[in-house]
Motif scaffolding. Structure first.
Motif, PDB file in Angstrom:
ATOM      1  N   LEU A  64      -7.748  -6.152  91.166  1.00 14.53           N
ATOM      2  CA  LEU A  64      -7.832  -6.941  92.393  1.00 14.53           C
ATOM      3  C   LEU A  64      -8.372  -6.101  93.548  1.00 14.53           C
ATOM      4  O   LEU A  64      -9.142  -6.597  94.383  1.00 14.53           O
ATOM      5  CB  LEU A  64      -6.446  -7.492  92.750  1.00 14.53           C
ATOM      6  CG  LEU A  64      -5.867  -8.573  91.831  1.00 14.53           C
ATOM      7  CD1 LEU A  64      -4.438  -8.908  92.247  1.00 14.53           C
ATOM      8  CD2 LEU A  64      -6.732  -9.824  91.846  1.00 14.53           C
ATOM      9  N   ILE A  66      -7.320 -15.013  88.761  1.00 15.98           N
ATOM     10  CA  ILE A  66      -6.101 -14.207  88.889  1.00 15.98           C
ATOM     11  C   ILE A  66      -5.171 -14.473  87.719  1.00 15.98           C
ATOM     12  O   ILE A  66      -4.661 -13.539  87.075  1.00 15.98           O
ATOM     13  CB  ILE A  66      -5.378 -14.531  90.216  1.00 15.98           C
ATOM     14  CG1 ILE A  66      -6.170 -14.015  91.407  1.00 15.98           C
ATOM     15  CG2 ILE A  66      -3.981 -13.917  90.228  1.00 15.98           C
ATOM     16  CD1 ILE A  66      -5.582 -14.420  92.744  1.00 15.98           C
ATOM     17  N   PHE A 119     -10.289 -14.154  96.225  1.00 17.70           N
ATOM     18  CA  PHE A 119      -9.780 -14.390  94.882  1.00 17.70           C
ATOM     19  C   PHE A 119      -9.843 -15.872  94.540  1.00 17.70           C
ATOM     20  O   PHE A 119      -9.609 -16.726  95.390  1.00 17.70           O
ATOM     21  CB  PHE A 119      -8.317 -13.933  94.753  1.00 17.70           C
ATOM     22  CG  PHE A 119      -8.082 -12.484  95.077  1.00 17.70           C
ATOM     23  CD1 PHE A 119      -9.018 -11.518  94.760  1.00 17.70           C
ATOM     24  CD2 PHE A 119      -6.906 -12.089  95.709  1.00 17.70           C
ATOM     25  CE1 PHE A 119      -8.796 -10.183  95.056  1.00 17.70           C
ATOM     26  CE2 PHE A 119      -6.666 -10.765  96.009  1.00 17.70           C
ATOM     27  CZ  PHE A 119      -7.613  -9.802  95.685  1.00 17.70           C
ATOM     28  N   ASP A 134      -6.453 -13.228  84.322  1.00 18.93           N
ATOM     29  CA  ASP A 134      -6.286 -11.782  84.206  1.00 18.93           C
ATOM     30  C   ASP A 134      -4.816 -11.428  83.970  1.00 18.93           C
ATOM     31  O   ASP A 134      -4.494 -10.565  83.146  1.00 18.93           O
ATOM     32  CB  ASP A 134      -6.787 -11.081  85.469  1.00 18.93           C
ATOM     33  CG  ASP A 134      -6.750  -9.570  85.345  1.00 18.93           C
ATOM     34  OD1 ASP A 134      -7.707  -9.004  84.776  1.00 18.93           O
ATOM     35  OD2 ASP A 134      -5.765  -8.953  85.785  1.00 18.93           O
ATOM     36  N   ALA A 189       1.849 -12.890  90.276  1.00 17.15           N
ATOM     37  CA  ALA A 189       1.014 -13.498  89.234  1.00 17.15           C
ATOM     38  C   ALA A 189       1.480 -13.076  87.849  1.00 17.15           C
ATOM     39  O   ALA A 189       1.477 -13.885  86.907  1.00 17.15           O
ATOM     40  CB  ALA A 189      -0.451 -13.103  89.444  1.00 17.15           C
ATOM     41  N   ALA A 218      -0.375  -9.411  92.677  1.00  7.34           N
ATOM     42  CA  ALA A 218      -0.335  -8.940  91.289  1.00  7.34           C
ATOM     43  C   ALA A 218       1.065  -9.084  90.700  1.00  7.34           C
ATOM     44  O   ALA A 218       1.242  -9.524  89.557  1.00  7.34           O
ATOM     45  CB  ALA A 218      -0.802  -7.484  91.219  1.00  7.34           C
TER      46      ALA A 218
END
Length: 728
Positions: free
Chosen positions: A384, A525, A520, A528, A480, A477
């Motif tokens: 990211l 997101i 983003f 990934d 997610a 991150a």
């Protein structure tokens, strides 16, 4: 018409449960009264305290109105034989309470039937309430409930008394073995202070309620106030106590105010102090101990710096002899000593040394340890960071990488084990005071500590997004990864159930992307994040084949919630922009703002109505004729108005695309609106659904081109207008 009062008196209800239960009780009573044709003249009011839920409905009918209706019986052929009533006719007459000779014949689509006009006498309000209310009360939802009398009878706490009155008359009902009456209870401690007999509720003053309209004043006399009045008393007392310290102010805390309101019936406030040496501890630790563990308000100076004082809200009279104050100070001193001990103990091991300890801390039973999560989040955060960097935004990938490695290590600290509310915050504080790497520059260490400190943010739509881009990347991150793992396991939120707080975490992702304007796309997101589990033990347990679609739908709901509830856009504006694209949060917010700014213009309103009309025509054509051309044949156009529209489309598309590429959505929408005269003329002069198949298909293709080319910013057909649509 009489007033109705219901009061359920019980042992102390947890503060966090009172508001929701009170609202549900009011809604249930309102629904009941409407269903039974006993609507009150005004709104249903309430008075709630830790020991009672009470509702008052003013001016309800004393009884239901009578209903006169026609009741159909057997067919005339069955009801009569040789002109005489049969047993079927007599049975029907008996059922409806009418003499058989007064039965009538009525014609229906099925033939001639026997009928009777009957009047159903309305039941009394007292009878209906006594019969239905106990069930309504017993089915109120509580996060946790208990039984104390019989299995199957559950409520949040044991019910001790019940008041149910229609004016001066008691409603003859019973709840959990408690019969309704006219006697309430005052504040528990007040009864003891007054030396009064409390009847069946020891330590409380019995309060006779003469009628519902006198209820509030009767309780006030027994030291019980309503929630709004309690809040006013608390705020005034907090102000008054704080004024005794020159230059001080109490730290505003609305959630804590709401909590202490629901912990008291007749509140007062005391001022306490603690040893200034504890101010050496971080402010976050001190405030958490005071706020979350003791329900105390912090006091600060004019610059926002914490002072060695606190305010405690009591449910008793003023502490004239100081015993309560001394007791609170003693408890707080012990808690602060514990916090200081844990802080000092934790410094014996650095955050870097704690990384390995995360192997022994379970993240989720099927998703592995926090060590596994740390590695996934670290790799994802680095990806990211590079995405942010390529977009031209300033970011420090090294800071993100290091912060991601250390972000969860505070879960192994004694301070977080004792004060779980401080997770993340403690990590940030420790990262600021400990040596992370030899030779690390101070500004880098501060940036790492800030990212760790903020990575749980935002914890609600009211909370701030992380202060730095690095913190925002780490926050996204981390959240997610959690959502991806849970969704892949099939642990998707449904209804009110969301045990892993995935909605809150998704809200945090959306809010952070929007407010930090990060480049983003949500689908990328989450793809990934799902990919980081590849080859892991956790992946072997994944069973959700519809991962991508379920995640897409989930985040669309969260983005819709953010745009409507947090940003305040109208529902149709949100629907219009998300119908085009719900994957790019920043872009969706920008398009929503543009639509909001232009929707009031006459041209835009007209264009929106026209697009709705076009889509209706195209939908019906697809359903009925199945003939829709893919491209417009200019040679096949006959009317001047359709030729004019076809000519304008390419040049307008070019201008709109240029503006869209520059993200000048408002101007692009205004450019689309310039098509209004041509579109209006087209619909005035042209019949689309003609008999000629080729001509009809060509005109449908023209409409399809307009809809497709000019719906890249918003689906205009979703905009609510006052115009009327046609399908000619």
């Amino acid at each position: 018409m009489p007033d109705f009062l219901l009061e359920i008196g019980c042992e102390e209800i947890p503060a966090r449960m009172i508001d929701a239960a009170s609202l549900e009780l009011r809604e249930r009573l309102s629904t009941l009264l409407q269903r039974e044709r006993l609507e009150p003249a005004g709104e249903i009011s309430h008075l709630d305290t830790p020991r009672r839920l009470a509702v008052l409905a003013s001016g309800i009918p004393a009884s239901q109105p009578d209903i006169t209706e026609q009741v159909n019986g057997p067919s005339a052929q069955v009801a009569y034989k040789d002109g005489q009533p049969t047993p079927a006719a007599h049975a029907f007459a008996k059922k409806v309470g009418v003499d058989v000779g007064k039965l009538e014949k009525v014609s229906t689509p099925k033939g001639e039937y026997l009928a009777a006009t009957v009047t159903r006498k309305g039941r009394t309000a007292a009878e209906i309430l006594a019969e239905t209310l106990p069930k309504e009360i017993s089915t109120i939802y509580w996060p946790k409930a208990m039984y104390w009398r019989k299995r199957g009878e559950v409520f949040v706490r044991p019910v001790r008394w019940l008041v149910a009155m229609l004016d001066e008359q008691v409603v003859p009902m019973e709840l959990f073995g408690i019969p309704a009456g006219k006697t309430s209870r005052g504040r528990r401690i007040f009864g003891k202070e007054a030396g009064s007999e409390a009847g069946s509720e020891a330590g409380s003053e019995a309060v006779a309620v003469s009628k519902p309209s006198a209820y509030v004043e009767a309780l006030r006399g027994a030291k019980v106030l309503g929630a709004a009045e309690r809040e006013q008393v608390i705020r005034e007392a907090l102000d008054a106590r704080t004024r005794t310290i020159p230059g001080a102010r109490w730290r505003e805390d609305k959630p804590l105010v709401a909590t202490v309101v629901n912990l008291t019936e007749f509140p007062s406030v005391i001022l306490g102090s603690f040893d200034p040496e504890f101010l050496d501890l971080p402010e976050e630790v001190l405030v958490t101990v005071m706020r979350d563990h003791q329900k105390y308000f912090a006091i600060e100076d004019a610059n926002g710096k914490l002072l060695p004082h606190f305010l405690a809200v009591l449910n008793t009279a003023a502490d004239s002899d100081g015993l309560i104050r001394h007791g609170n100070e003693r408890v707080l001193r012990a808690r602060f000593n514990d916090a200081r001990f844990f802080w000092q103990t934790d410094q014996k091991q650095t955050l870097r040394q704690r990384v390995e300890l995360l192997r022994n801390v379970t993240f989720q039973k099927d998703l592995g340890s926090y060590y596994d999560k740390t590695l996934r989040v670290q790799h994802m955060a680095s990806w990211l960071s590079e995405t942010v960097k390529k977009s031209g935004m300033a970011v420090r990938p090294g800071v993100v990488h290091k912060a991601a490695l250390l972000a969860k290590t505070d879960l192994t600290t004694e301070l977080v084990k004792e004060f779980t509310e401080l997770q993340g915050i403690v990590g940030g504080l420790y990262a600021r005071v400990q040596q992370l790497d030899e030779g690390m520059k101070p500004d880098v260490q501060v940036a790492i500590s800030r990212a760790i400190y903020d990575h749980y943010k935002p914890e609600s739509m009211e909370d701030d997004a992380p202060a730095t881009v690095e913190g925002a990347v780490l926050s996204i991150a981390d959240k997610a990864d959690s959502i991806a793992g849970m969704f892949a396991l099939g642990l998707i939120p449904s209804g009110s159930k969301d045990p892993f707080a995935l909605r809150r975490q998704a809200n945090g992702i959306v809010k952070t992307i929007a407010e930090k304007k990060l480049p983003f796309r949500l689908s990328e997101i989450m793809a990934d994040a799902r990919g980081r589990y590849k080859g892991s033990e956790a992946e072997k347990k994944f069973s959700n084949a519809a991962y991508a679609e379920s995640v897409r739908s989930f985040f669309r709901e969260r983005l819709e919630f953010y745009l409507k509830d947090a940003r305040g856009y109208a529902y149709d504006v949100v629907s219009a922009v998300l119908a085009v694209d719900s994957d790019d949060v920043v872009d969706a917010a920008a398009r929503a703002e543009a639509v909001k700014n232009v929707r009031g213009s006459a041209d835009f309103e007209s264009i929106s109505s026209a697009f709705k009309r076009m889509k209706n025509i195209l939908r019906q054509a697809a359903e009925k004729t199945k003939i829709v051309a893919l491209r417009v044949d200019p040679a096949g156009l006959q009317e001047e108005s359709e030729k004019e529209l076809a000519t304008l489309i390419p040049q307008t598309v070019a201008t709109v695309e240029k503006l869209r590429a520059a993200h000048d959505y408002e101007e692009a929408l205004r450019e689309i609106a310039t098509l209004r005269p041509a579109i209006d003329k087209f619909f005035d002069k042209v019949m689309v659904m003609v008999d000629d198949d080729n001509l009809r298909a060509n005109r449908l293709a023209l409409l399809q081109t307009v809809v497709k080319e000019f719906s890249t910013i918003a689906d205009f057909s979703e905009i609510v207008t006052e115009g009327k649509e046609s399908t000619k």
